[in-house]
Scaffold this active site. Structure first.
Site, PDB file in Angstrom:
ATOM      1  N   PHE A  65     -14.641 -93.627  -1.746  1.00 22.01           N
ATOM      2  CA  PHE A  65     -13.102 -93.245  -1.955  1.00 22.01           C
ATOM      3  C   PHE A  65     -13.391 -93.106  -3.623  1.00 22.01           C
ATOM      4  O   PHE A  65     -12.234 -92.595  -4.038  1.00 22.01           O
ATOM      5  CB  PHE A  65     -12.314 -94.206  -1.494  1.00 22.01           C
ATOM      6  CG  PHE A  65     -12.557 -95.504  -1.768  1.00 22.01           C
ATOM      7  CD1 PHE A  65     -12.436 -95.937  -3.204  1.00 22.01           C
ATOM      8  CD2 PHE A  65     -12.791 -96.486  -0.615  1.00 22.01           C
ATOM      9  CE1 PHE A  65     -12.739 -97.339  -3.267  1.00 22.01           C
ATOM     10  CE2 PHE A  65     -13.185 -97.712  -1.062  1.00 22.01           C
ATOM     11  CZ  PHE A  65     -13.183 -98.248  -2.228  1.00 22.01           C
ATOM     12  N   ARG A 108     -18.889 -64.258 -34.641  1.00 22.48           N
ATOM     13  CA  ARG A 108     -20.440 -64.457 -34.328  1.00 22.48           C
ATOM     14  C   ARG A 108     -20.847 -65.066 -33.598  1.00 22.48           C
ATOM     15  O   ARG A 108     -21.768 -65.171 -33.036  1.00 22.48           O
ATOM     16  CB  ARG A 108     -20.812 -64.747 -36.032  1.00 22.48           C
ATOM     17  CG  ARG A 108     -22.424 -64.564 -36.182  1.00 22.48           C
ATOM     18  CD  ARG A 108     -22.790 -65.108 -37.612  1.00 22.48           C
ATOM     19  NE  ARG A 108     -21.839 -65.428 -38.452  1.00 22.48           N
ATOM     20  CZ  ARG A 108     -22.297 -66.629 -39.274  1.00 22.48           C
ATOM     21  NH1 ARG A 108     -23.356 -67.010 -39.478  1.00 22.48           N
ATOM     22  NH2 ARG A 108     -21.457 -66.720 -40.388  1.00 22.48           N
TER      23      ARG A 108
END
Length: 519
Positions: free
Chosen positions: A329, A283
């Site tokens: 970085f 469902r």
């Protein structure tokens, strides 16, 4: 397969997926001039003798140490060799190719100060089929993926190991075989090759591409299971989902409706069915799978940005002739996206396992116990569900977030790291686990539908059953089960159910892409 043109800063996820799947690629020629200008900025800094991190200084905690102009090339070579400390199994070739493509796309934006010949040499590795052997472990995701990228860069220097058409050899041998000379690095170039998130991003992108297909497989399996259990398509009604308009929920409900359209099995119990509501695993598919879709779409956007970014340090600003130190970085965006994907992948497998458990439970599904025509003498799918449960629990353990597990490195200079590499690497085993669960569900759902003969499911789901039955015959009595699971797992991994044009378009997080099931 046509060549892909990498457009630095504007490469699409679909193009990156093609590279991951094996397409050759080339760099857009318009990058050449800005790369040369960037290298000239570095040359000017060197000639002036100004102290700039990574150009004429040491690295990390050693940034205060000045390096003489006659040692700058050696400094860069030493950086690469000293940072090649990876351990563990080799990175898969497809991810190595993607990693190099991402590094090239970053360098070619002209903010890293490398010479064009370095970019050509790195691209040459791919063109000639010289793949660096890159150990998977050793990166903490800041300052970038240093160890994996060092193994990549070392091959340009003739150091380390490479794979040439499946043959392992030294990098020096691989370069010599194709007439390539080792690269002599200039100022900044070693650092530019090492700084970056390309290893983590390549792994995360590979997982995204696989998870996108896994989502479609899970959706198709859920629809087939719905018919096998004689579930209702009422919960997929468009009117329900307009009142909670998450995009993924709406798209998932639409796809489920279309997958079940014209099902004779569904039509057989439209009237007089005593069951009021199905279990959640049927469902609530739009709500659960829709949430997964939305999170994968969010991760796709994050990774698309990362793939088109410059994650180097320091950065060269050509227009201003300046060099700036920063922290691009740091792979936190990738780490968090990978953690979200881990949760999403886990949920795909968990929902699928619950549907398998429902199918083998005769008190819920109404089907014969464990989907066996002769239960008792035969165990049917009893243990297949146990395997699915084992894999589901394994994925739950792997879904623990990696990005919260920072640890200081480099004498506390690099005191907060992302763990993006681990976050991304663990996704592929999770996808394999979830894919196997979905394969078991497809086998179980196909078996369940067999009990409803002569009624048929919808045209696309019957086409899907046909694909399954072409590889695995129905279960009349117990037999050696493992080959059946492997056959359907391999079918899903091949991408055949999503790469071809069939009947029903399924949602895909890759913009402009198509995923289909049926036919």
């Amino acid at each position: 397969m046509n060549r892909v043109t990498l457009k630095p800063g504007a490469t699409t996820l679909l193009d990156l997926k093609r590279i991951y799947r094996g397409a050759a690629f080339e760099l857009s020629s318009e990058s050449r001039e800005i790369v040369r200008s960037s290298a000239k900025v570095v040359e000017d800094v060197v000639s002036r003798g100004e102290p700039v991190y990574g150009i004429n200084t040491g690295f990390g905690k050693l940034a205060t140490v000045r390096i003489g102009s006659d040692e700058l090339g050696q400094l860069q070579r030493n950086l690469v060799l000293s940072h090649a400390v990876g351990v563990g199994d080799p990175t898969p070739p497809r991810i190595v190719r993607l990693m190099i493509a991402l590094k090239l796309a970053s360098l070619a934006q002209g903010a890293s100060g490398v010479r064009w010949q370095v970019i050509e040499a790195l691209h040459g590795l791919i063109e000639l089929g010289i793949l660096p052997i890159i150990p998977q472990q050793g990166s903490v995701g800041a300052s970038g993926d240093l160890a994996p990228l060092a193994h990549m860069a070392a091959c340009l220097l003739g150091e380390g190991m490479v794979d040439v058409a499946g043959e392992k050899m030294t990098a020096a041998q691989g370069l010599k075989q194709f007439g390539m000379r080792p690269v002599q690095l200039s100022a900044k170039e070693g650092l530019a090759l090492l700084n970056g998130t390309q290893f983590s991003t390549a792994y995360a992108l590979a997982a995204l591409f696989e998870a996108d297909e896994l989502f479609c497989h899970c959706l198709a399996a859920g629809a087939l299971t719905t018919d096998a259990a004689k579930g209702s398509d009422g919960p997929f009604d468009e009117r329900i989902h307009r009142l909670r308009p998450h995009r993924g929920q709406i798209e998932t409900a639409r796809a489920l409706r279309e997958l079940l359209t014209q099902s004779e099995i569904r039509a057989s119990h439209l009237v007089g069915d005593e069951r009021v509501q199905d279990p959640y695993c049927l469902r609530c598919q739009p709500q659960v799978l829709g949430a997964v879709f939305d999170q994968l779409a969010h991760c796709a956007r994050i990774l698309e940005i990362e793939a088109n970014s410059v994650s180097d340090n320091p950065l060269v600003l050509v227009d201003e002739g300046a060099i700036l130190s920063g922290g691009n970085f740091h792979a936190e965006p990738v780490a968090m996206a990978a953690d979200v994907m881990a949760i999403a992948i886990c949920e795909l497998g968990t929902l699928s396992e619950r549907r398998i458990a429902m199918l083998v439970d005769t008190t819920i599904s109404g089907l014969p116990p464990f989907l066996s025509p002769q239960p008792g003498l035969n165990s049917g799918f009893m243990m297949a569900q146990v395997t699915a449960a084992a894999l589901s629990s394994e994925n739950k353990q792997l879904a623990y977030p990696a990005s919260v597990d920072s640890i200081p490195t480099s004498a506390n200079q690099e005191d907060h790291v992302s763990m993006a590499a681990h976050a991304a690497r663990r996704l592929m085993p999770m996808i394999k686990n979830a894919r196997t669960i979905v394969a078991i569900e497809l086998l179980a759902a196909a078996q369940g539908c067999d009990f409803h003969a002569p009624l048929k499911s919808s045209p696309p789901l019957e086409a899907l059953r046909g694909r399954i039955r072409a590889l695995v015959r129905p279960w009349k009595e117990d037999r050696f089960f493992h080959p059946d699971i492997l056959a359907i797992s391999n079918l899903l991994e091949s991408g055949v159910l999503t790469d071809n044009d069939h009947f029903v378009k399924l949602p895909t997080v890759l913009q402009g892409g198509k995923s289909w099931v049926g036919g």
